[in-house]
Design a protein around this motif. Structure first.
Motif, PDB file in Angstrom:
ATOM      1  N   TYR A  97      11.323  17.873 -17.696  1.00  0.00           N
ATOM      2  CA  TYR A  97      12.524  18.629 -17.343  1.00  0.00           C
ATOM      3  C   TYR A  97      13.266  18.953 -18.629  1.00  0.00           C
ATOM      4  O   TYR A  97      13.105  18.259 -19.635  1.00  0.00           O
ATOM      5  N   PRO A 141      18.111  23.183 -14.990  1.00  0.00           N
ATOM      6  CA  PRO A 141      18.006  21.741 -15.194  1.00  0.00           C
ATOM      7  C   PRO A 141      17.206  21.003 -14.124  1.00  0.00           C
ATOM      8  O   PRO A 141      16.746  19.897 -14.369  1.00  0.00           O
ATOM      9  N   TYR A 170      20.989  30.201 -16.982  1.00  0.00           N
ATOM     10  CA  TYR A 170      19.673  30.095 -16.342  1.00  0.00           C
ATOM     11  C   TYR A 170      19.557  30.970 -15.109  1.00  0.00           C
ATOM     12  O   TYR A 170      18.464  31.383 -14.743  1.00  0.00           O
ATOM     13  N   HIS A 179      16.134  18.425 -19.806  1.00  0.00           N
ATOM     14  CA  HIS A 179      16.930  17.417 -20.496  1.00  0.00           C
ATOM     15  C   HIS A 179      16.067  16.399 -21.230  1.00  0.00           C
ATOM     16  O   HIS A 179      16.571  15.605 -22.003  1.00  0.00           O
ATOM     17  N   ASP A 185      17.959  15.464  -8.630  1.00  0.00           N
ATOM     18  CA  ASP A 185      18.463  15.742  -9.968  1.00  0.00           C
ATOM     19  C   ASP A 185      17.755  14.859 -10.975  1.00  0.00           C
ATOM     20  O   ASP A 185      18.077  13.695 -11.133  1.00  0.00           O
ATOM     21  N   PRO A 186      16.768  15.432 -11.643  1.00  0.00           N
ATOM     22  CA  PRO A 186      15.956  14.633 -12.559  1.00  0.00           C
ATOM     23  C   PRO A 186      16.781  13.973 -13.657  1.00  0.00           C
ATOM     24  O   PRO A 186      16.369  12.980 -14.225  1.00  0.00           O
ATOM     25  N   ARG A 187      17.971  14.514 -13.955  1.00  0.00           N
ATOM     26  CA  ARG A 187      18.756  13.962 -15.051  1.00  0.00           C
ATOM     27  C   ARG A 187      19.260  12.555 -14.759  1.00  0.00           C
ATOM     28  O   ARG A 187      19.504  11.773 -15.652  1.00  0.00           O
ATOM     29  N   ARG A 218      20.362  25.541  -5.606  1.00  0.00           N
ATOM     30  CA  ARG A 218      19.781  24.227  -5.877  1.00  0.00           C
ATOM     31  C   ARG A 218      20.675  23.419  -6.815  1.00  0.00           C
ATOM     32  O   ARG A 218      20.852  22.216  -6.670  1.00  0.00           O
ATOM     33  N   ASN A 219      21.253  24.082  -7.805  1.00  0.00           N
ATOM     34  CA  ASN A 219      22.138  23.383  -8.730  1.00  0.00           C
ATOM     35  C   ASN A 219      23.544  23.226  -8.168  1.00  0.00           C
ATOM     36  O   ASN A 219      24.201  22.221  -8.400  1.00  0.00           O
ATOM     37  N   ASN A 237      16.518  28.705  -5.439  1.00  0.00           N
ATOM     38  CA  ASN A 237      15.930  27.744  -6.375  1.00  0.00           C
ATOM     39  C   ASN A 237      16.729  27.575  -7.654  1.00  0.00           C
ATOM     40  O   ASN A 237      16.697  26.528  -8.272  1.00  0.00           O
ATOM     41  N   MET A 267      14.371  22.123 -12.609  1.00  0.00           N
ATOM     42  CA  MET A 267      12.967  22.534 -12.478  1.00  0.00           C
ATOM     43  C   MET A 267      12.208  22.151 -13.743  1.00  0.00           C
ATOM     44  O   MET A 267      12.753  22.197 -14.840  1.00  0.00           O
TER      45      MET A 267
END
Lengths: 325, 347
Positions: free
Chosen positions: B165, B121, A223, B167, A319-321, A244-245, A240, B123
């Protein structure tokens, strides 16, 4: 929402366990503060005096479970008992003032170290093999491997004592009374520089190295390559997409670090006679001041829990995950 | 690889169709402690407007490196040591950073191999589309979002998923989202590097038909990279076969399938079963590709080649053996250097 509730439940349980331990551990030790005073006085006090002191300290001969519930009740009302070493000042008063100073010192040092360290790590990884990348990590690791209190002593001796650049002790000049005036805030900041800097210098290396390494592996992710292929400005790719990650694992570490702020800089506070919790704890231990020790321990545990909770919530945001888990 | 100069003008380009992009004698090396690995060693081909160019070869033959060199997104220790990549008459390899950032995605976009790994992951899909748009065009956020929703619909994702997102999407949807991002600026050329490799066969089929449909509707060219020749049958106009950093054969898709000239192409063809027709015995190719730090002096396939003969110790020219059909193999007189002819005569 469900996730947050479940986390809150977990933290409530952890808080209860730590309160309970905090109650039972000292009571498993032989003797009590009353005996300690008795021993110190070598029997030159009347038993009635000791009984009176016991009462004042909140010690009783009730069954343990009753004491436990009394203790819980007192905690709910925010009563931590009376400090023996500073009789009759309530423990809460001592903790309240010293808490602020510890928080100020710890937060300042941790945040500054985190920001500078991660920024250096990001730049180092981005310009891998460049000047920042080749000089910074070894230098900072070298400095970071000194004991922090030894660096604090060095700083105090040279910059405080020999050259007189910075004040030697306390959190603000004794000739200014606390207020929100510019003069007072300036004095606080001036007194903060040396202790905070000695902590920052030690902590920064770990952040740089951690960030640099995760960042380098993040940079080879597809990515990041795709972000570059998209023709995005360098800055956006760097922050970003890559940083960010890469920041996520370091953020967890930051949260853990926040929890240790209250107890972590004990020796720095001692070296600079900085009136924080660590300085108070040292006094409490010297004077066998159980209520004060208990109070400080409880505050430290609660701050670790609180910081972790905040981090958990922040992580959900970043972290949306994690949200679905 | 040496270029046969006398035939390089024809290159199979029909009169009047100027190529959209032309890659000339591209060389890429990976610097390693053992010495430079010549991952791409003199690759030349072009892609015409609206054409689907297939680039096939086994893993490690340098096909993805070619793709990444076109957008100049190779990571160190890879370095482009030679060649030109001409787009609209400009050499991409000469561009300044600013020019390059303008060129990327607007003129050539890319769909990466693994959709899970090519989406950020943290964004939302929408943000990853709009930032591509806004990096190239002044567009208010509202309009960019509308465009993003439109793109999602085009590739077959509900517009409501714009705030999802990565995932939260299935593998197929993720690859569709990646394609939507690639379409964001309507580029004339899209590079697809193994776009369906990580997907199961059913989803693979769906994605391939989506790609064909979009190509029909929007008319962009595709450089389609894969190790799976059977995928190329349906979609490609022309196919180039790569081996050990070089193109060994380039022809019309149909012709390449019906009459492959290079023994390596032959070997590749017999490594997978035909979907229809008689049962055939799969033979595969014995041996493994050469070490690209010290590539063999002559033909790189010689060591594994069932039809190896005397001249194979010298390098064959990549020349037109039939109109529009180029091959680098001494079996065909056009590929022989004077040195090779000597070797044949001597024998």
């Amino acid at each position: 929402m469900n996730f947050i509730l479940r986390r809150l439940g977990f933290y409530a349980l952890a808080a209860w366990v730590s309160i309970t331990l905090n109650f039972f551990l000292p009571r498993m030790m032989p003797g009590d503060p009353g005996d300690a005073v008795m021993a110190r006085m070598q029997g030159r006090v009347q038993p009635e005096t000791i009984d009176a002191m016991r009462k004042a300290y909140g010690l009783s001969d009730d069954p343990l479970w009753q004491q436990y519930f009394d203790y819980l009740g007192n905690l709910m009302r925010g009563e931590f008992g009376i400090a023996i070493s500073a009789f009759p000042t309530p423990v809460t008063d001592i903790i309240r003032t010293s808490f602020f100073w510890t928080l100020l010192l710890g937060l300042t040092a941790t945040i500054v170290a985190f920001l500078i360290g991660n920024l250096l790590g990001i730049i180092g990884a981005w310009r891998r093999g460049g000047l920042v990348d080749s000089v910074m990590p070894p230098l900072l690791i070298f400095v970071g491997s000194f004991p922090y209190f030894w660096l604090a002593l060095l700083a105090l001796f040279f910059m405080g004592f020999e050259w007189g650049w910075f004040p030697l002790r306390h959190a603000y000049s004794s000739n200014i009374s606390p207020s929100w005036s510019l003069e007072f805030v300036g004095s606080v900041a001036y007194h903060l520089v040396l202790p905070a800097a000695s902590l920052v210098v030690v902590a920064i290396g770990g952040w740089v190295l951690g960030m640099r390494n995760t960042m380098i592996s993040t940079l080879s992710e597809d990515y990041v390559m795709m972000a570059e292929a998209k023709g995005l400005p360098q800055r956006r790719v760097m922050f970003n997409y890559a940083a960010r990650n890469a920041l996520l694992p370091n953020l967890t570490a930051f949260g853990m670090q926040l929890g240790f702020i209250l107890g972590g800089a004990l020796l720095t506070e001692v070296v600079f006679s900085y009136p924080g919790l660590g300085y108070q704890l040292l006094g409490a231990v010297r004077n066998l001041d159980y209520p004060l020790m208990q109070g400080i321990f409880l505050i430290i545990t609660f701050s670790v829990l609180g910081a972790n909770l905040v981090m958990d919530l922040l992580y959900v945001r970043l972290d949306p995950r994690v949200r679905g888990a | 690889m040496a270029i046969a100069t006398e035939t390089s003008n024809s290159q199979g380009t029909p009169a009047g169709a100027a190529p959209l992009i032309r890659i000339e004698d591209l060389k890429v090396q990976y610097l390693s402690p053992r010495g430079p690995v010549r991952a791409v060693d003199g690759v030349t081909f072009d892609i015409r407007p609206g054409e689907v160019m297939g680039l096939a070869g086994e893993s490690g033959c340098g096909k993805s490196t070619v793709a990444q060199a076109i957008l100049r997104i190779l990571q160190p220790p890879a370095v482009i040591t030679n060649g030109r990549v001409l787009f609209d008459g400009n050499d991409i390899l000469d561009m300044s950073d600013d020019q390059l950032n303008e060129f990327r995605w607007r003129d050539v976009s890319m769909v990466f191999q693994s959709a899970m790994n090519s989406l950020n992951p943290v964004m939302t899909i929408g943000d990853q589309i709009t930032d591509a748009i806004q990096a190239h065009q002044r567009m208010p956020g509202r309009k960019a979002l509308e465009r993003a929703e439109e793109l999602l619909r085009i590739v077959g994702i509900e517009a409501a998923r714009i705030d999802s997102y990565p995932h939260q999407l299935s593998g197929g949807m993720r690859q569709r989202a990646v394609i939507a991002i690639a379409l964001a600026l309507n580029p004339p050329l899209m590079i697809m590097d193994e776009p369906t490799t990580a997907l199961d066969v059913v989803v693979q089929k769906e994605i391939m038909s989506t790609i064909s449909r979009l190509k029909q509707e929007l008319g962009f060219s595709i450089l389609f990279i894969t190790h799976d020749l059977s995928l190329l049958v349906e979609i490609s106009d022309r196919i180039a076969i790569m081996y050990a950093g070089q193109i060994v054969e380039l022809a019309n898709a149909r012709e390449l399938f019906e009459q492959p000239l290079h023994p390596y192409t032959n070997g590749l063809m017999s490594s997978f079963p035909p979907l229809t027709g008689d049962r055939v015995k799969l033979s595969g190719i014995p041996g493994s590709p050469p070490d690209l730090v010290h590539p063999p002096a002559g033909c790189r396939f010689a060591a594994r080649c069932p039809r190896r003969f005397e001249p194979c110790g010298s390098e064959p020219l990549f020349a037109e053996a039939k109109p529009g059909h180029r091959v680098a193999c001494h079996l065909y007189p056009e590929s022989r250097t004077p040195q090779a002819q000597e070797a044949i005569r001597e024998h």
